[in-house]
Enzyme design. Structure first.
Site, mmCIF file in Angstrom:
data_model
loop_
_atom_site.group_PDB
_atom_site.id
_atom_site.type_symbol
_atom_site.label_atom_id
_atom_site.label_comp_id
_atom_site.label_asym_id
_atom_site.label_seq_id
_atom_site.Cartn_x
_atom_site.Cartn_y
_atom_site.Cartn_z
ATOM 1 N N GLU A 1 0.443 9.086 8.133
ATOM 2 C CA GLU A 1 -0.979 9.340 7.858
ATOM 3 C C GLU A 1 -1.766 9.656 9.129
ATOM 4 O O GLU A 1 -2.747 10.390 9.081
ATOM 5 C CB GLU A 1 -1.595 8.146 7.115
ATOM 6 C CG GLU A 1 -1.537 6.845 7.889
ATOM 7 C CD GLU A 1 -1.943 5.632 7.049
ATOM 8 O OE1 GLU A 1 -2.100 5.762 5.832
ATOM 9 O OE2 GLU A 1 -2.114 4.553 7.639
ATOM 10 N N GLU B 1 4.485 -0.769 4.862
ATOM 11 C CA GLU B 1 4.067 0.007 6.022
ATOM 12 C C GLU B 1 4.263 -0.917 7.234
ATOM 13 O O GLU B 1 5.380 -1.290 7.544
ATOM 14 C CB GLU B 1 2.621 0.462 5.833
ATOM 15 C CG GLU B 1 2.182 1.527 6.805
ATOM 16 C CD GLU B 1 0.706 1.869 6.626
ATOM 17 O OE1 GLU B 1 0.382 3.052 6.606
ATOM 18 O OE2 GLU B 1 -0.115 0.930 6.513
ATOM 19 N N HIS C 1 0.944 -1.709 1.988
ATOM 20 C CA HIS C 1 0.454 -1.075 3.218
ATOM 21 C C HIS C 1 -0.536 -2.028 3.864
ATOM 22 O O HIS C 1 -1.099 -2.892 3.202
ATOM 23 C CB HIS C 1 -0.186 0.275 2.917
ATOM 24 C CG HIS C 1 0.839 1.358 2.795
ATOM 25 N ND1 HIS C 1 0.753 2.549 3.460
ATOM 26 C CD2 HIS C 1 2.000 1.392 2.096
ATOM 27 C CE1 HIS C 1 1.813 3.289 3.176
ATOM 28 N NE2 HIS C 1 2.581 2.614 2.345
ATOM 29 N N GLU C 2 -0.715 -1.871 5.191
ATOM 30 C CA GLU C 2 -1.464 -2.864 5.976
ATOM 31 C C GLU C 2 -0.945 -4.258 5.591
ATOM 32 O O GLU C 2 -1.713 -5.154 5.239
ATOM 33 C CB GLU C 2 -2.981 -2.768 5.762
ATOM 34 C CG GLU C 2 -3.556 -1.414 6.094
ATOM 35 C CD GLU C 2 -3.295 -0.398 4.997
ATOM 36 O OE1 GLU C 2 -3.415 -0.758 3.825
ATOM 37 O OE2 GLU C 2 -2.926 0.742 5.317
ATOM 38 N N HIS D 1 -2.659 -0.228 -5.717
ATOM 39 C CA HIS D 1 -3.662 -1.288 -5.736
ATOM 40 C C HIS D 1 -4.247 -1.425 -4.336
ATOM 41 O O HIS D 1 -3.755 -2.206 -3.522
ATOM 42 C CB HIS D 1 -3.027 -2.636 -6.130
ATOM 43 C CG HIS D 1 -2.467 -2.657 -7.520
ATOM 44 N ND1 HIS D 1 -1.640 -3.669 -7.956
ATOM 45 C CD2 HIS D 1 -2.618 -1.811 -8.567
ATOM 46 C CE1 HIS D 1 -1.302 -3.438 -9.228
ATOM 47 N NE2 HIS D 1 -1.879 -2.318 -9.616
ATOM 48 N N GLU D 2 -5.256 -0.642 -4.027
ATOM 49 C CA GLU D 2 -5.953 -0.837 -2.755
ATOM 50 C C GLU D 2 -6.906 -2.010 -2.941
ATOM 51 O O GLU D 2 -7.633 -2.071 -3.934
ATOM 52 C CB GLU D 2 -6.720 0.430 -2.366
ATOM 53 C CG GLU D 2 -7.554 0.306 -1.100
ATOM 54 C CD GLU D 2 -6.743 -0.108 0.117
ATOM 55 O OE1 GLU D 2 -5.879 0.654 0.543
ATOM 56 O OE2 GLU D 2 -6.965 -1.238 0.629
ATOM 57 N N GLU E 1 -0.769 -0.965 13.691
ATOM 58 C CA GLU E 1 -0.729 0.503 13.668
ATOM 59 C C GLU E 1 -1.038 1.163 15.010
ATOM 60 O O GLU E 1 -1.700 2.192 15.052
ATOM 61 C CB GLU E 1 -1.627 1.011 12.544
ATOM 62 C CG GLU E 1 -1.133 0.525 11.191
ATOM 63 C CD GLU E 1 -1.999 0.962 10.016
ATOM 64 O OE1 GLU E 1 -2.826 1.864 10.198
ATOM 65 O OE2 GLU E 1 -1.833 0.379 8.930
HETATM 66 C C1 NOJ Z 1 -4.039 3.277 4.001
HETATM 67 C C2 NOJ Z 1 -2.665 3.563 3.516
HETATM 68 O O1 NOJ Z 1 -1.719 3.505 4.559
HETATM 69 C C3 NOJ Z 1 -2.689 4.928 2.866
HETATM 70 O O2 NOJ Z 1 -1.386 5.293 2.473
HETATM 71 C C4 NOJ Z 1 -3.639 4.906 1.691
HETATM 72 O O3 NOJ Z 1 -3.728 6.201 1.165
HETATM 73 C C5 NOJ Z 1 -5.024 4.455 2.113
HETATM 74 N N1 NOJ Z 1 -4.945 3.260 2.867
HETATM 75 C C6 NOJ Z 1 -5.933 4.215 0.917
HETATM 76 O O4 NOJ Z 1 -5.434 3.150 0.158
HETATM 77 CA CA CA Z 2 -2.130 2.296 6.853
#
Ligand code: NOJ
Ligand code: CA
Length: 689
Positions: A497, A491, A472-473, A393-394, A190
């Site tokens: 963001e 991502e 993402h990540e 799903h974080e 990033e």
């Molecule tokens: C980083 C992600 O790129 C973002 O889209 C997300 O809202 C946050 N993490 C929380 O999961």
């Molecule tokens: Ca991110």
């Protein structure tokens, strides 16, 4: 004229390689001429790859384009953990050349049809020493680049192969300019892009894009990164690079049982930036679809309970300000239904967000909503309105803990009408939790072998429940969407963001960088379309309004977010109309003009409707994009619905919202000229009338 064959030794070779293009040509010819060398040309004859061994039995490959050296003789091989390195004492035992020409279809994508036309050179290298090990190197050469991979047999002792380091090198024949982001740094993929001489790069993620001294454009990447460590491109000296493997807590970067193949190391090669994007090299080097009919995945647009958290107007954690409250989610479902969006992303819906979530891989539950979010009621409400919740799903980097729950998680998602899940691995690079069978937890990189495996495991589990995945990540995209077409986006670069948070915001050249670098890898969930052009505390973006619309065309993804707040869309109904109208799935894509990091204009034809869309972006410099509309279907008249920067539009001033929305009658062959302000862009929809 015949030249005396040069005997290359480890000592003379690097000296020759440093001596510049004229000598380099001699080296390439000499290596071709050497007994036992093998070579192959691309179908059109422009690219020639030669594999040879030097006096010490070190295998090398070199590449020319139109007779001119592109890659000087470059090493191949491996450092192994518990066996001598695979690097010298080799002879070419056999070689074979084959060719192929076929066309296959993508279930969704930038192009419906993809032609795979290549020649292949397979070289078997065998150690002449007592060890007598073999290593196959397979090159596939296309008119617009090449890829090669190793095929390693199972070790005779039955032990796994432990790769400490790859010795693969890429010795570029000339310097040039490179666009790249650093690899092995804490912020994963990033970072904003660096623009430096090739000979000033350090260590980069791929794709890395370069414009060489003679104008040739190249992009290094890899294809089919399966059960292997991701490749970082590390500069050794001058313009010589090495495939550096993302490290692992297991000691060796890669541990594999039995026989296996490595990912393909790829190089796209083109006369200009536009042609670089048009290559389908990596997709062609991936295996065909293993999931069969994936028509259950619907390319579509979504809105979500998202931007408000990034603005600090709501929270992911439970409490009064929770964004995922049932009533708030209903508001978004209504908004989606009213405006024709299929999805509503909801973040903060599940157990695990309270406290220090990015450090807590154990706290998550992916089938347990918090009390303030009524999943049963909301999924029923959404269904009634023809909308689907987009799951979230974080993991906070708790990949191991997530994988253990993944079957339950995706069963639960599917049962609630969820068609797409956005996953997340927010933690510093190198801080992913790997959970071993004995319960031990160790730390891994986001793009190491462990995560290459993890992501595929999740994608396969999701496919079982007919759910698509958008990490993402993530780990970078290497074309695996061909094999697993429910891996629909990700991502893996600096997204919108960053415009919500502090400073610096994404720079005005960001999209023109992304198009020719990150976007060569595949779909990007950038989350475009923030029409307010303001982040936290009202801080302005370095973008005009029209550019936010152009992002939908320039930054391809089969799922595109309308990322702004509903109340902000209400303020810009004219511009919002384009976001409602824009397609997300294409039968054709044409890059009409562009220079890396400066500007690009791209046209895409929508699947189903046959409408054409055009997107153009510029960097911080005002420009006019002048294009011929020769992509339009001949004989038809179109209404061009044009969204362009208004007079004085400028990302540096309070005129960033200046926009002109107008309609014109056009047909194939007409010319179209559109002015873009500094940090600006343009978006056009062409509807046949
Ligand atoms: C980083 C992600 O790129 C973002 O889209 C997300 O809202 C946050 N993490 C929380 O999961
Ligand atoms: Ca991110």
């Amino acid at each position: 004229m015949m030249r005396a064959p040069l005997v290359l030794t480890a000592l003379t070779l690097p000296l020759l390689a440093l001596a510049g293009p004229a000598l380099a040509q001699d080296v390439a010819q000499a290596t071709t001429a050497k007994a036992g060398g093998a070579s192959v040309t691309s179908p059109d004859g422009s690219i020639r790859v030669t594999v040879t061994t030097d006096g010490d039995g070190r295998p090398y490959y070199s590449v020319t384009r139109n007779g001119k050296p592109l890659i000087l003789p470059s090493r191949m091989g491996f450092m192994l953990g518990d066996a001598p390195k695979l690097e010298r004492g080799f002879a070419i035992e056999s070689q074979s050349v084959t060719s192929a020409d076929s066309t296959w279809e993508q279930p969704w994508g930038e192009w419906q049809k993809v032609r795979d036309r290549h020649t292949q050179l397979r070289v078997r290298l065998k150690e002449t020493t007592a060890l007598g090990r073999v290593m196959d190197v397979v090159f596939r050469v296309f008119d617009d680049g090449f890829g090669f991979r190793y095929e390693l047999p199972a070790p005779a002792d039955g032990k796994p192969t432990r790769i400490i380091e790859e010795l693969t090198e890429f010795s570029l024949a000339s310097d040039g300019t490179a666009w790249w982001t650093p690899a092995g740094e804490w912020n994963r993929y990033e970072y904003p892009y660096n623009k430096t001489p090739v000979s000033r790069m350090t260590q980069a993620h791929t794709p890395v894009t370069m414009k060489l001294a003679d104008g040739t454009h190249v992009a290094f990447h890899e294809a089919a990164l399966v059960d292997y460590a991701g490749m970082w491109l590390r500069r050794v000296e001058g313009t010589r690079f090495r495939a550096a493997l993302s490290p692992s807590s297991q000691g060796a970067a890669v541990v594999r049982e039995g026989a296996f193949t490595t990912p393909w190391r790829t190089l796209r090669v083109a006369d200009n930036a536009a042609k670089l994007y048009m290559s389908q090299l990596e997709l062609n080097l991936n295996e065909p679809n293993k999931l069969g009919d994936v028509s259950w995945f619907k390319p579509s647009k979504y809105v979500g309970v998202w931007w408000e958290m990034h603005l600090d107007a709501a929270t992911w954690g439970t409490g009064e300000r929770l964004g995922a409250k049932t009533e708030n989610v209903k508001r978004y479902i209504d908004f989606a239904a009213r405006n024709g969006f299929r999805g509503v992303l909801v973040e903060g819906w599940n157990v695990g967000w309270d406290g220090n979530w990015f450090d807590n891989g154990d706290g998550w539950d992916f089938d347990k909503p918090v009390a303030q979010f009524d999943m049963a009621a909301l999924s029923a409400y959404a269904k009634k309105k023809g909308v689907h919740i987009v799951g979230h799903h974080e993991t906070g980097g708790g990949a191991g803990q997530y994988e253990a729950q993944s079957d339950d998680a995706y069963r639960y998602a599917a049962a609630n009408g969820i068609e797409v899940v956005k996953t997340g691995y927010v933690t510093d690079a190198g801080q992913i939790d790997r959970v071993w069978a004995d319960g031990r937890v160790t730390q891994e990189w986001h793009d190491g072998q462990y995560m290459a495996r993890h992501h595929l495991n999740i994608v396969k589990t999701a496919a079982k429940y007919k759910v698509a995945v958008n990490p993402h990540e993530p780990i970078k995209d290497t074309g695996l969407r061909r094999t697993y077409p429910n891996w629909v986006s990700r991502e893996g670069a600096r997204g919108q963001e960053y415009n919500a948070w502090g400073e610096p915001k994404n720079p005005p050249e960001h999209e023109a960088n992304l198009f020719f670098t990150r976007m060569l890898a595949g779909p990007f969930d950038f989350t475009p379309g923030v029409l307010s052009l303001t982040g936290k505390g009202g801080t302005p973006f370095m973008s005009t309004l029209a550019k936010q619309l152009a992002q939908y065309i320039v930054l391809y993804s089969p799922i595109q977010m309308a990322a702004d707040l509903p109340e902000n869309y209400a303020k810009y109904p004219g511009a919002f109309q384009f976001i409602k109208d824009v397609a997300v799935d294409w039968t054709d894509t044409r890059v009409l003009n562009g220079e890396v990091g400066e500007y690009v204009t791209v046209a895409r034809k929508a699947k189903g409707t046959g409408e054409w869309f055009l997107g153009a972006v510029t960097d911080g410099t005002a420009r006019t994009t002048a294009v011929k509309l020769d992509f339009l279907d001949p004989g038809k008249t179109y209404e061009a619905q044009i969204y362009r920067d208004g007079a004085g539009a400028d990302y540096r001033t309070d005129q960033r919202h200046a926009i002109v929305i107008e309609k014109k009658r056009v047909k194939a062959g007409d010319a179209l000229s559109i002015w873009m302000g500094p940090g600006g862009g343009a978006a056009v929809r062409f509807v046949a009338k």
